[in-house]
Design a protein around this motif. Sequence first.
Motif, mmCIF file in Angstrom:
data_model
loop_
_atom_site.group_PDB
_atom_site.id
_atom_site.type_symbol
_atom_site.label_atom_id
_atom_site.label_comp_id
_atom_site.label_asym_id
_atom_site.label_seq_id
_atom_site.Cartn_x
_atom_site.Cartn_y
_atom_site.Cartn_z
ATOM 1 N N VAL A 140 0.808 -1.223 0.000
ATOM 2 C CA VAL A 140 0.000 0.000 0.000
ATOM 3 C C VAL A 140 0.841 1.273 0.000
ATOM 4 C CG1 VAL A 140 -1.848 1.253 1.174
ATOM 5 C CG2 VAL A 140 -1.816 -1.245 1.235
ATOM 6 N N HIS A 184 -1.145 3.871 6.638
ATOM 7 C CA HIS A 184 -1.073 5.337 6.575
ATOM 8 C C HIS A 184 -0.704 5.942 7.928
ATOM 9 C CE1 HIS A 184 -2.279 6.158 2.457
ATOM 10 N NE2 HIS A 184 -3.181 5.194 2.560
ATOM 11 N N HIS A 234 -8.928 2.790 6.718
ATOM 12 C CA HIS A 234 -7.732 2.788 5.869
ATOM 13 C C HIS A 234 -6.722 3.864 6.247
ATOM 14 C CE1 HIS A 234 -5.352 1.970 2.335
ATOM 15 N NE2 HIS A 234 -5.412 3.248 1.972
HETATM 16 FE FE LIG Z 1 -4.256 4.476 0.849
#
Ligand SMILES: [Fe+2]
Length: 477
Positions: A140, A184, A234
């Motif tokens: 990611v 993240h 996310h």
């Molecule tokens: Fe993302």
Amino acid sequence: MNALPAHDRPALGLVDAAADPHLSGAFEPVVDEVELPGLTVIGELPVELNGMYVRNGPNPRFTPLGSYLYPIDGDGMVHRMQIADGTAAYSNRFVRTPAMDLEEQRGRALWPGIMSGGGLPDPADVGPDLAYVTRDIPDVNIVRHAGRILALAESANPFCLSPDVRTVGRELFDGAIPLGITAHPKIDPVTGEMFVFCYMEEPPYLTWSVLGPDGGVVRAPTPVSGVDTSFMIHDMALTSTAVVLFLAPLLIDVAAMMSGGSPLSWRPELGTRIAIIPRDGGAVRWVSDEAFWLWHTANAFDLDDGRLVVDYVQYDHPGMGLSTLPKTTSLIRATIDPGAGNVTRATVDEASIEFPRIDDRRMGQEHDWIAVAAETGRRELPHGTGDAIRWYRPSDGTMLQWTADDLLLGEPTFAARPGDPDPDHGWWMTFATEPNGSESWFLLVPAADPASGPVARVRIPVRVPLGLHGNWLPDEE
Ligand SMILES: [Fe+2]
């Protein structure tokens, strides 16, 4: 967790890659790992810009088995553009995991896609060590913190990479964060701390942690009180006083996946809840809102009166086949009042955009510009790409755009001019791919006049598939 008995599992075929927009064209995975020095530069790379732009993204090593759900399935591949004294070199490497190593030995995919209903491989498929184990998907994002380069997965263990982006191994943070972290994380540029969260299928369902500027864990995983089920989350936001998490009603049910169902369900009747978690460990405050989904925040910051602002890209629902309703996308400025328990939202732009980024030196503080990959509408594009970059300044409503002719673009990332705090003296950078995937470009756009387009284009004579997130890692850090 009970897996389907082997005789009850469906026989899974390979995905028709040519018919999947995220496995073909500019998204088509590459297999070869290459090193290409001395690339042709059209224009001029600033001599003071020295370092590497690294970007991660799903790149299945073998044709997927049963199903392929972008952006959640895949294998990680890191693409690296080294810039030194006005020259450019490209290389790419898989993020190597135990599952990928075994698949390479067998020459085929062994783990079914998560929406395939195929469950997890049993000992007959993969041997005793990896049987019933969810494979790692560190595809990611890629960040550097405290000198450690991490390829990040969706709320799972990241993988540590060497400076030439070879895989070193799974990162467990000396056992202090054993279940992993978000893809993240947010690094506070003032304190050097890295804030992370992790969601999981079992209690406590959601935790947050902090790594100090030296990389040591200074807050062990701390449960977020008031969470009674597993939400897929996310991204996160950070202010100088709080961690902000959006609990959109996308629920995770791994047991359902193991018995042949979908691991994700969209429950809009639950609304979206926002957790404001004081960085000092104080009581979590909650704000309830109508249901919406977001993949990504741009940034957040505190106001003097105790409210806080979060800029993010909002969707009506998460897509991925979970809703038949049309989906609109907007850049939103939300002002949250934790004391009153409410949120007001202003639309900065209603457009098909993704991958919002700022000059990360302003992370957690009021920022100036937000850059995004945008669709102009000139052509139908798969989710996760754009054919333009837009820049927004929410403080005065300014919007700028550069349209990329026929190239397809991913996330724009900011690079500061070394030693220069003025964001207008920096640059925006991204990879761009020819629509047919034949070759690619690295683009460098001046922050002072971004709408004028790139001051340098580096030609990459191979496909850099469109992907997800990256960062500029300057040499001097
Ligand atoms: Fe993302």
